[in-house]
Design a protein around this motif. Structure first.
Motif, PDB file in Angstrom:
ATOM      1  N   LEU A  42       0.848  -1.194   0.000  1.00 13.73           N
ATOM      2  CA  LEU A  42       0.000   0.000   0.000  1.00 13.73           C
ATOM      3  C   LEU A  42       0.879   1.238   0.000  1.00 13.73           C
ATOM      4  N   VAL A  43       0.541   2.158  -0.905  1.00 15.59           N
ATOM      5  CA  VAL A  43       1.205   3.469  -0.856  1.00 15.59           C
ATOM      6  C   VAL A  43       0.513   4.244   0.250  1.00 15.59           C
ATOM      7  N   ARG A  44       1.148   4.356   1.379  1.00 19.11           N
ATOM      8  CA  ARG A  44       0.490   4.957   2.533  1.00 19.11           C
ATOM      9  C   ARG A  44       1.264   6.160   3.052  1.00 19.11           C
ATOM     10  N   GLY A  45       0.566   6.899   3.898  1.00 15.20           N
ATOM     11  CA  GLY A  45       1.187   8.082   4.475  1.00 15.20           C
ATOM     12  C   GLY A  45       1.724   7.797   5.859  1.00 15.20           C
ATOM     13  N   GLU A  46       1.844   8.855   6.637  1.00 19.09           N
ATOM     14  CA  GLU A  46       2.357   8.726   7.999  1.00 19.09           C
ATOM     15  C   GLU A  46       1.365   7.948   8.847  1.00 19.09           C
ATOM     16  N   LYS A  47       1.889   7.173   9.803  1.00 20.30           N
ATOM     17  CA  LYS A  47       1.006   6.432  10.706  1.00 20.30           C
ATOM     18  C   LYS A  47       0.198   7.384  11.578  1.00 20.30           C
ATOM     19  N   ILE A  48      -1.097   7.065  11.707  1.00 13.99           N
ATOM     20  CA  ILE A  48      -1.974   7.864  12.561  1.00 13.99           C
ATOM     21  C   ILE A  48      -1.702   7.510  14.018  1.00 13.99           C
TER      22      ILE A  48
ATOM     23  N   GLY B  89      -2.865   2.203  -4.483  1.00  7.58           N
ATOM     24  CA  GLY B  89      -2.912   3.602  -4.078  1.00  7.58           C
ATOM     25  C   GLY B  89      -4.353   4.003  -3.835  1.00  7.58           C
ATOM     26  N   ILE B  90      -4.570   4.974  -2.974  1.00 10.55           N
ATOM     27  CA  ILE B  90      -5.939   5.379  -2.638  1.00 10.55           C
ATOM     28  C   ILE B  90      -6.087   6.901  -2.738  1.00 10.55           C
ATOM     29  N   ILE B  91      -7.150   7.301  -3.423  1.00 17.85           N
ATOM     30  CA  ILE B  91      -7.551   8.712  -3.394  1.00 17.85           C
ATOM     31  C   ILE B  91      -8.952   8.750  -2.800  1.00 17.85           C
ATOM     32  N   TRP B 101      -8.195   6.933   6.080  1.00 23.25           N
ATOM     33  CA  TRP B 101      -7.816   7.704   7.280  1.00 23.25           C
ATOM     34  C   TRP B 101      -6.762   6.960   8.095  1.00 23.25           C
ATOM     35  N   ILE B 102      -7.000   5.679   8.383  1.00 22.21           N
ATOM     36  CA  ILE B 102      -6.042   4.929   9.208  1.00 22.21           C
ATOM     37  C   ILE B 102      -4.734   4.709   8.449  1.00 22.21           C
ATOM     38  N   ALA B 103      -4.815   4.716   7.110  1.00 13.55           N
ATOM     39  CA  ALA B 103      -3.600   4.518   6.309  1.00 13.55           C
ATOM     40  C   ALA B 103      -2.810   5.808   6.134  1.00 13.55           C
ATOM     41  N   GLY B 104      -3.317   6.882   6.703  1.00 17.93           N
ATOM     42  CA  GLY B 104      -2.597   8.150   6.622  1.00 17.93           C
ATOM     43  C   GLY B 104      -2.641   8.791   5.256  1.00 17.93           C
ATOM     44  N   ILE B 105      -3.705   8.468   4.480  1.00 23.83           N
ATOM     45  CA  ILE B 105      -3.854   9.057   3.147  1.00 23.83           C
ATOM     46  C   ILE B 105      -4.482  10.444   3.296  1.00 23.83           C
ATOM     47  N   PRO B 106      -3.877  11.471   2.738  1.00 25.15           N
ATOM     48  CA  PRO B 106      -4.472  12.809   2.851  1.00 25.15           C
ATOM     49  C   PRO B 106      -5.852  12.874   2.213  1.00 25.15           C
TER      50      PRO B 106
END
Lengths: 48, 249
Positions: A42-48, B89-91, B101-106
């Motif tokens: 998964l292309v993911r962002g920062e951990k919540i 990827g997620i939008i 949200w939990i994956a930290g996707i803006p």
């Protein structure tokens, strides 16, 4: 909250529901749930 | 032959019917980041999964789901069924966007595109739910449940003029007045059986469901375990209080 938190450590946990009413799941009244560990990239962002 | 780069799978009716214009916007944003983006529109339920399956087989480097948790689940299912190790990827342009949200996707599209363009991939856990209607199983990323929580979800989907949290608030209040009958459940977890009467069970990979319910506050999507939340019957007013509290947190 009158609820419990359980971590499923085995690879499969079976959930069975017995009732006369409608079960609000798209998967029927009896189903099994399996966790596939780190199965997807998964292309993911920062951990919540 | 051109190298396949990014496949964007989007419901043309997503984003309050503006899916097609949203797709053009997303494609242009990817191009600004020097990424080639092919757009595929879904036609009906299940189509996102077959599009993702074919996209993974064709060799796209990233397959992007633009939508809510349902679209994300379908695209993830298509990738997993292909057997190819293609990242997702997620939008988030759906109703709840709980998994994003939990994956930290803006939440902002420009930022989500930039994140995908950078392409930092990590591995996450996935759930597989098998039942009579789906003997081969359905994959889920955020969670699976029955009883109160999915009833709220299904009800929220009926509200075409409401989106996000408001639709879930209205649905929550409706289901609170029309709760499900208690189910007799036998849970077998790690070989230990547990008989309960419950109106609600949620098997969570992520923490949040229904846009606002913090069902499993300690869940992580890469910790190798599900967090299973269930309530004992009856789903009384006292029991509902912390649910309302979590809903409003």
């Amino acid at each position: 909250m009158n609820a419990e938190r359980v971590d499923i450590l085995s690879d499969e946990a079976v959930v069975q529901a017995h009732c006369d009413g409608e079960v609000y799941t798209r998967n029927g009244r009896q189903f099994s749930l399996t966790i596939l560990r780190r199965a997807l990239g998964l292309v993911r962002g920062e951990k919540i | 032959m051109l190298k396949k780069d990014i496949l964007l799978i989007i419901n043309p009716n997503a984003s309050k019917g503006k899916g097609k214009s949203k797709a053009k916007e997303i494609k242009a944003l990817f191009q600004k980041h020097g990424r080639a983006c092919t757009v595929a529109y879904t036609r009906n339920q299940g189509h996102a999964m077959s599009l993702a399956f074919r996209g993974a087989s064709y060799g796209y480097s990233i397959i992007v789901a633009a939508g809510g948790d349902g679209t994300v689940n379908e695209v993830a299912s298509g990738i997993l069924r292909s057997g190819k190790d293609i990242p997702l990827g997620i939008i988030p342009i759906g109703r709840g966007n709980d998994f994003a949200w939990i994956a930290g996707i803006p939440q902002k599209t420009e930022e989500a595109v930039a994140l995908i363009a950078r392409g930092n991939v990590s591995r996450i856990d996935v759930g597989l739910c098998k039942g009579p209607d789906h003997p081969d199983g359905m994959y889920f990323l955020n969670g699976a449940g029955f009883g109160f929580e999915p009833m709220v979800n299904f009800k929220a989907m009926e509200y075409k003029r409401l989106n996000g949290m408001p639709s879930y608030v209205v649905a929550f209040l409706y289901i609170l007045r029309h709760p499900p009958k208690p189910y007799h459940l036998k849970l077998v977890i790690d070989g230990v059986e547990k008989d309960i009467e419950s109106q609600q069970i949620s098997v969570c990979n992520g923490r949040r469901m229904g846009s606002s319910f913090m069902m499993a506050p300690k869940a992580e999507i890469d910790d190798g375990v599900f967090d299973v939340m269930f309530t004992n019957y009856p789903l009384s007013g006292a029991l509902m209080s912390p649910i309302r509290k979590s809903f409003l947190t």
